[in-house]
Design a protein around this motif. Structure first.
Motif, PDB file in Angstrom:
ATOM      1  N   LEU B 106       3.435   4.041 -53.151  1.00 35.20           N
ATOM      2  CA  LEU B 106       2.386   5.040 -52.924  1.00 35.20           C
ATOM      3  C   LEU B 106       2.970   6.154 -52.069  1.00 35.20           C
ATOM      4  CD1 LEU B 106      -0.702   5.936 -52.731  1.00 35.20           C
ATOM      5  CD2 LEU B 106      -0.782   4.544 -50.663  1.00 35.20           C
ATOM      6  N   ILE B 107       2.822   7.389 -52.522  1.00 34.16           N
ATOM      7  CA  ILE B 107       3.294   8.537 -51.735  1.00 34.16           C
ATOM      8  C   ILE B 107       2.058   9.306 -51.267  1.00 34.16           C
ATOM      9  CG2 ILE B 107       4.651  10.667 -51.788  1.00 34.16           C
ATOM     10  CD1 ILE B 107       5.917   9.193 -54.403  1.00 34.16           C
ATOM     11  N   VAL B 108       1.993   9.519 -49.981  1.00 39.37           N
ATOM     12  CA  VAL B 108       0.859  10.252 -49.418  1.00 39.37           C
ATOM     13  C   VAL B 108       1.380  11.488 -48.708  1.00 39.37           C
ATOM     14  CG1 VAL B 108      -1.207  10.112 -47.983  1.00 39.37           C
ATOM     15  CG2 VAL B 108      -0.180   8.023 -48.865  1.00 39.37           C
ATOM     16  N   GLY B 109       0.932  12.647 -49.110  1.00 41.47           N
ATOM     17  CA  GLY B 109       1.262  13.883 -48.391  1.00 41.47           C
ATOM     18  C   GLY B 109       0.032  14.280 -47.605  1.00 41.47           C
ATOM     19  N   VAL B 110       0.181  14.460 -46.317  1.00 40.72           N
ATOM     20  CA  VAL B 110      -0.995  14.835 -45.514  1.00 40.72           C
ATOM     21  C   VAL B 110      -0.577  15.825 -44.437  1.00 40.72           C
ATOM     22  CG1 VAL B 110      -0.814  12.808 -43.984  1.00 40.72           C
ATOM     23  CG2 VAL B 110      -3.017  13.971 -44.249  1.00 40.72           C
ATOM     24  N   GLU B 111      -1.406  16.827 -44.219  1.00 39.30           N
ATOM     25  CA  GLU B 111      -1.116  17.815 -43.164  1.00 39.30           C
ATOM     26  C   GLU B 111      -2.426  18.319 -42.571  1.00 39.30           C
ATOM     27  OE1 GLU B 111       1.638  18.417 -41.151  1.00 39.30           O
ATOM     28  OE2 GLU B 111       2.752  18.915 -42.960  1.00 39.30           O
ATOM     29  N   LYS B 112      -2.416  18.477 -41.240  1.00 38.79           N
ATOM     30  CA  LYS B 112      -3.555  19.063 -40.541  1.00 38.79           C
ATOM     31  C   LYS B 112      -3.020  20.285 -39.807  1.00 38.79           C
ATOM     32  CE  LYS B 112      -7.170  18.252 -39.512  1.00 38.79           C
ATOM     33  NZ  LYS B 112      -8.389  18.890 -40.050  1.00 38.79           N
ATOM     34  N   ALA B 113      -3.087  21.416 -40.474  1.00 38.35           N
ATOM     35  CA  ALA B 113      -2.482  22.627 -39.897  1.00 38.35           C
ATOM     36  C   ALA B 113      -3.490  23.493 -39.152  1.00 38.35           C
ATOM     37  CB  ALA B 113      -1.802  23.440 -40.996  1.00 38.35           C
ATOM     38  N   THR B 114      -4.767  23.110 -39.198  1.00 44.29           N
ATOM     39  CA  THR B 114      -5.771  23.984 -38.560  1.00 44.29           C
ATOM     40  C   THR B 114      -6.273  23.416 -37.231  1.00 44.29           C
ATOM     41  OG1 THR B 114      -7.670  22.991 -39.680  1.00 44.29           O
ATOM     42  CG2 THR B 114      -6.533  24.774 -40.840  1.00 44.29           C
ATOM     43  N   GLU B 115      -5.495  22.516 -36.640  1.00 48.30           N
ATOM     44  CA  GLU B 115      -5.919  21.933 -35.361  1.00 48.30           C
ATOM     45  C   GLU B 115      -5.785  22.920 -34.198  1.00 48.30           C
ATOM     46  OE1 GLU B 115      -7.493  19.369 -36.051  1.00 48.30           O
ATOM     47  OE2 GLU B 115      -6.321  17.536 -36.253  1.00 48.30           O
ATOM     48  N   TYR B 116      -4.984  23.963 -34.389  1.00 45.74           N
ATOM     49  CA  TYR B 116      -4.762  24.966 -33.340  1.00 45.74           C
ATOM     50  C   TYR B 116      -4.855  26.359 -33.951  1.00 45.74           C
ATOM     51  CZ  TYR B 116      -2.945  21.267 -30.325  1.00 45.74           C
ATOM     52  OH  TYR B 116      -2.814  20.141 -29.563  1.00 45.74           O
ATOM     53  N   PRO B 117      -4.971  27.408 -33.109  1.00 44.44           N
ATOM     54  CA  PRO B 117      -4.994  28.775 -33.655  1.00 44.44           C
ATOM     55  C   PRO B 117      -3.685  29.087 -34.415  1.00 44.44           C
ATOM     56  CG  PRO B 117      -5.649  28.765 -31.345  1.00 44.44           C
ATOM     57  CD  PRO B 117      -5.152  27.392 -31.653  1.00 44.44           C
ATOM     58  N   THR B 118      -3.784  30.054 -35.305  1.00 46.90           N
ATOM     59  CA  THR B 118      -2.673  30.372 -36.206  1.00 46.90           C
ATOM     60  C   THR B 118      -1.372  30.720 -35.482  1.00 46.90           C
ATOM     61  OG1 THR B 118      -4.255  31.101 -37.845  1.00 46.90           O
ATOM     62  CG2 THR B 118      -2.008  31.884 -38.130  1.00 46.90           C
ATOM     63  N   TYR B 119      -1.449  31.455 -34.362  1.00 48.91           N
ATOM     64  CA  TYR B 119      -0.201  31.864 -33.699  1.00 48.91           C
ATOM     65  C   TYR B 119       0.602  30.660 -33.196  1.00 48.91           C
ATOM     66  CZ  TYR B 119      -2.560  31.269 -29.174  1.00 48.91           C
ATOM     67  OH  TYR B 119      -3.208  30.748 -28.097  1.00 48.91           O
ATOM     68  N   LYS B 120      -0.099  29.583 -32.899  1.00 49.86           N
ATOM     69  CA  LYS B 120       0.595  28.359 -32.475  1.00 49.86           C
ATOM     70  C   LYS B 120       1.232  27.653 -33.685  1.00 49.86           C
ATOM     71  CE  LYS B 120      -0.111  24.175 -29.712  1.00 49.86           C
ATOM     72  NZ  LYS B 120       0.598  24.382 -28.461  1.00 49.86           N
ATOM     73  N   ILE B 121       0.494  27.645 -34.787  1.00 49.17           N
ATOM     74  CA  ILE B 121       1.025  27.044 -36.018  1.00 49.17           C
ATOM     75  C   ILE B 121       2.227  27.861 -36.504  1.00 49.17           C
ATOM     76  CG2 ILE B 121       0.483  26.382 -38.417  1.00 49.17           C
ATOM     77  CD1 ILE B 121      -0.985  24.725 -36.226  1.00 49.17           C
ATOM     78  N   ASN B 122       2.118  29.192 -36.398  1.00 50.14           N
ATOM     79  CA  ASN B 122       3.229  30.064 -36.806  1.00 50.14           C
ATOM     80  C   ASN B 122       4.507  29.708 -36.042  1.00 50.14           C
ATOM     81  OD1 ASN B 122       1.461  31.440 -38.424  1.00 50.14           O
ATOM     82  ND2 ASN B 122       1.320  33.251 -37.125  1.00 50.14           N
ATOM     83  N   LYS B 123       4.333  29.454 -34.760  1.00 49.37           N
ATOM     84  CA  LYS B 123       5.479  29.120 -33.901  1.00 49.37           C
ATOM     85  C   LYS B 123       6.124  27.802 -34.351  1.00 49.37           C
ATOM     86  CE  LYS B 123       7.934  29.043 -30.017  1.00 49.37           C
ATOM     87  NZ  LYS B 123       8.908  30.072 -29.656  1.00 49.37           N
ATOM     88  N   VAL B 124       5.286  26.817 -34.589  1.00 50.35           N
ATOM     89  CA  VAL B 124       5.801  25.506 -34.982  1.00 50.35           C
ATOM     90  C   VAL B 124       6.440  25.584 -36.372  1.00 50.35           C
ATOM     91  CG1 VAL B 124       5.183  23.114 -35.422  1.00 50.35           C
ATOM     92  CG2 VAL B 124       4.108  24.324 -33.544  1.00 50.35           C
ATOM     93  N   TYR B 125       5.764  26.276 -37.273  1.00 50.75           N
ATOM     94  CA  TYR B 125       6.272  26.430 -38.643  1.00 50.75           C
ATOM     95  C   TYR B 125       7.639  27.127 -38.628  1.00 50.75           C
ATOM     96  CZ  TYR B 125       6.595  29.277 -42.959  1.00 50.75           C
ATOM     97  OH  TYR B 125       7.035  29.929 -44.066  1.00 50.75           O
ATOM     98  N   SER B 126       7.827  28.066 -37.702  1.00 52.38           N
ATOM     99  CA  SER B 126       9.102  28.790 -37.624  1.00 52.38           C
ATOM    100  C   SER B 126      10.270  27.869 -37.279  1.00 52.38           C
ATOM    101  CB  SER B 126       9.008  29.917 -36.590  1.00 52.38           C
ATOM    102  OG  SER B 126       8.053  30.870 -37.029  1.00 52.38           O
ATOM    103  N   LYS B 127       9.961  26.679 -36.794  1.00 47.68           N
ATOM    104  CA  LYS B 127      11.028  25.725 -36.459  1.00 47.68           C
ATOM    105  C   LYS B 127      11.662  25.096 -37.697  1.00 47.68           C
ATOM    106  CE  LYS B 127       9.123  24.734 -31.930  1.00 47.68           C
ATOM    107  NZ  LYS B 127       8.496  23.742 -31.058  1.00 47.68           N
ATOM    108  N   VAL B 128      11.189  25.453 -38.898  1.00 43.80           N
ATOM    109  CA  VAL B 128      11.934  25.007 -40.093  1.00 43.80           C
ATOM    110  C   VAL B 128      13.275  25.744 -40.144  1.00 43.80           C
ATOM    111  CG1 VAL B 128       9.882  24.394 -41.439  1.00 43.80           C
ATOM    112  CG2 VAL B 128      10.917  26.662 -41.740  1.00 43.80           C
ATOM    113  N   LEU B 129      13.374  26.837 -39.395  1.00 38.91           N
ATOM    114  CA  LEU B 129      14.667  27.545 -39.273  1.00 38.91           C
ATOM    115  C   LEU B 129      15.466  26.858 -38.166  1.00 38.91           C
ATOM    116  CD1 LEU B 129      13.308  31.216 -39.393  1.00 38.91           C
ATOM    117  CD2 LEU B 129      14.128  29.828 -41.302  1.00 38.91           C
ATOM    118  N   ASP B 130      16.698  27.293 -37.951  1.00 37.94           N
ATOM    119  CA  ASP B 130      17.540  26.689 -36.914  1.00 37.94           C
ATOM    120  C   ASP B 130      17.056  27.169 -35.540  1.00 37.94           C
ATOM    121  OD1 ASP B 130      19.517  25.766 -35.238  1.00 37.94           O
ATOM    122  OD2 ASP B 130      21.175  26.787 -36.236  1.00 37.94           O
TER     123      ASP B 130
END
Lengths: 135, 376
Positions: B106-130
């Motif tokens: 069983l493969i489950v993909g789950v994400e809760k990206a709206t737990e914080y305001p967007t600028y915080k999510i943007n910061k975390v998402y940017s960590k996919v870079l080095d």
């Protein structure tokens, strides 16, 4: 604390000057201090100091808001070709967004990246500024 | 060698699920997918999620999820490879079945990206870079998309408005997809006048931030359980890593995607890609154009001319309009393609033989591909 102090301190040489990794196996040069050549994986590499000067190849004016860097909006992020022929991505400062153009000559300067305001650490790193002709 | 079949899939509407946590979202799709598969149990659960540590304050999310769902007799793993985590989970599941270490996964993909305001999510998402060379210096994924878009426009002498069609098409597709986050239509004018994110990337060139969960059940035999859906075979998975953007000679090429596409071409009939239904990773609309060219569906610089000729491409609405619940997105793509090939998706059914899911992280820092084939 926005960044780990040891993590920042360890990389200080690469954050305060532009160091390039030159591969003695494949001959390619890459921006930043890599342990192994990012192109061929060879560990036979040496660090070379860049002149810090180059020209803007592409740039974007970014309004993308990220926590901790809100006060630097808009940011001008540019892909710069250094005089050594190597590309580096960096922020342009001391220039109005309307005055930036491809081909603009720039040089690296030490600036604040972020800080633990109001009384904490200040994290410095390199950004780029236009070279004023005749200077 | 063993074969791998998709025998169940389920997905939830991508959006702002403020009243549900990741456990609730995951539980719903697990129940639906398992029910569709007809299985009583599985051997292995793989959870694809990107933000559990930084946003959910949760390490080892697969263990905690199993504890909460009364599934402690099952092996569980968490996979994270940035935005492509979903297809990475599929790759591992495929390997587990192929190597005979599991029969039912069983493969489950789950994400809760709206737990914080967007600028915080943007910061975390940017960590996919080095972090050490890019995100610490405030360089973000849309900045790269913008640099790449400008390089593309320049190289082929195109204008910004020449590549405004993709979001229009994606919103049109999403308007028929009940699982899509942005199910409203837009036109060129709206795209070109939307807020600037990283010039020339505008708001309507990018994906919305949203929560979501999707699940897939894979099995070694199509007769496993009493599957209510027609079985579809997962015939191939592959992935590759590329160098950072500043190390690339040509910004308009996506090296990791090129590698997985080349691998696919070598193993299968060349024409297969042209005839397949495809879900591709259009986190920024420029990437859709580049991916269409990497897939060989258009010559270099020609993608803008053929966008409207592509019928079964991102029927879901893509990341652009279905949404992009980061680590779950790859699972969404496969679940959508499975639906499209069986019971139907967004009022359409694909009768062709092949379907391709393509996912990547950041500006093609890694790329992954999965190939589904109808069982005849």
């Amino acid at each position: 604390m926005r960044h780990s102090i040891p993590k920042f301190w360890r990389k200080r040489e690469g954050y305060y000057q532009i160091l390039l990794t030159r591969c003695k196996t494949c001959g390619r040069i890459a921006y930043f201090t890599y342990i192994k050549c990012p192109y061929c994986g060879s560990g036979d590499v040496e660090l070379v100091r860049s002149s810090g000067r180059g020209v803007v190849e592409e740039y974007t004016i970014s309004y993308y808001r990220i926590e901790g860097a809100e006060e630097y909006l808009p940011r001008i992020i540019a892909l710069i070709k250094l005089s050594e022929g190597v590309k580096v991505t960096g922020e342009l400062v001391d220039v109005d967004p309307s005055e930036v153009s491809e081909g603009m000559e720039v040089e690296a300067v030490l600036r604040i990246l972020s800080s633990d305001d109001p009384h904490g650490l200040i994290y410095y790193g390199l950004k780029f500024t236009p070279i004023i002709k005749g200077s | 060698m063993r074969r791998v079949y998709v025998i169940g899939s389920a997905l939830t509407k991508v959006g702002r699920h403020f009243n549900k946590g990741y456990k609730e979202l995951a539980s719903e799709v697990i129940d639906k997918a398992i029910n569709e598969s007809g299985l009583e149990s599985v051997d292995l659960v793989i959870v694809a999620n990107m933000l559990s540590d930084s946003i959910l304050d949760q390490l080892d999310i697969s263990t905690i999820l199993m504890q909460n769902l009364g599934m402690t007799k099952v092996k569980a793993l968490h996979i994270e490879t940035g935005e492509s985590s979903g297809l990475a989970a599929l790759e591992v599941a495929w390997t587990a079945i192929k190597s005979e270490t599991a029969e039912k996964v069983l493969i489950v993909g789950v994400e809760k990206a709206t737990e914080y305001p967007t600028y915080k999510i943007n910061k975390v998402y940017s960590k996919v870079l080095d972090y050490e060379t890019e995100s610490i210096r405030n360089i973000t994924p849309p900045d790269y998309a913008a640099l790449i878009m400008k390089a593309y426009l320049r190289k082929y002498g195109l204008k910004r408005e020449d590549i405004a069609e993709w979001p229009v098409k994606m919103h049109e597709n999403a308007s028929r997809n009940p699982y899509a986050q942005l199910n409203f239509k837009v036109n060129h004018e709206k795209v070109l006048n939307s807020m600037i994110i990283s010039d020339p990337i505008r708001l309507l060139d990018t994906f919305p931030i949203g929560d979501g969960a999707a699940a897939i059940v894979l099995a070694s035999s199509k007769e496993t359980g009493s599957s209510k859906a027609e079985p579809v075979e997962l015939v191939h998975t592959s992935s590759a890593v590329s160098v950072q953007v500043h190390l690339r000679d040509d910004l308009t090429k996506l090296p990791a995607t090129a590698a997985v596409v080349s691998d696919l071409r070598m193993k299968f009939n060349e024409k297969m890609i042209n005839e397949a239904a495809i879900e591709l990773h259009d986190s920024y609309s420029i990437y859709a154009y580049l991916l269409i060219e990497e897939l060989g569906l258009a010559a270099r610089g020609e993608a803008p001319k053929i966008i409207n000729e592509l019928e079964f491409i991102n029927v879901s609405g893509g990341l652009k309009a279905r949404g992009h619940p980061f680590g779950a997105t790859g699972v969404y793509q496969v679940a959508e393609l499975h639906k499209l090939m069986t019971s139907g998706l967004a009022g359409r059914r694909f009768d062709g033989k092949y379907a391709i899911a393509h996912s990547m992280s950041g500006p093609d820092y890694n790329a992954r591909i999965a190939l589904l084939q109808r069982v005849i």
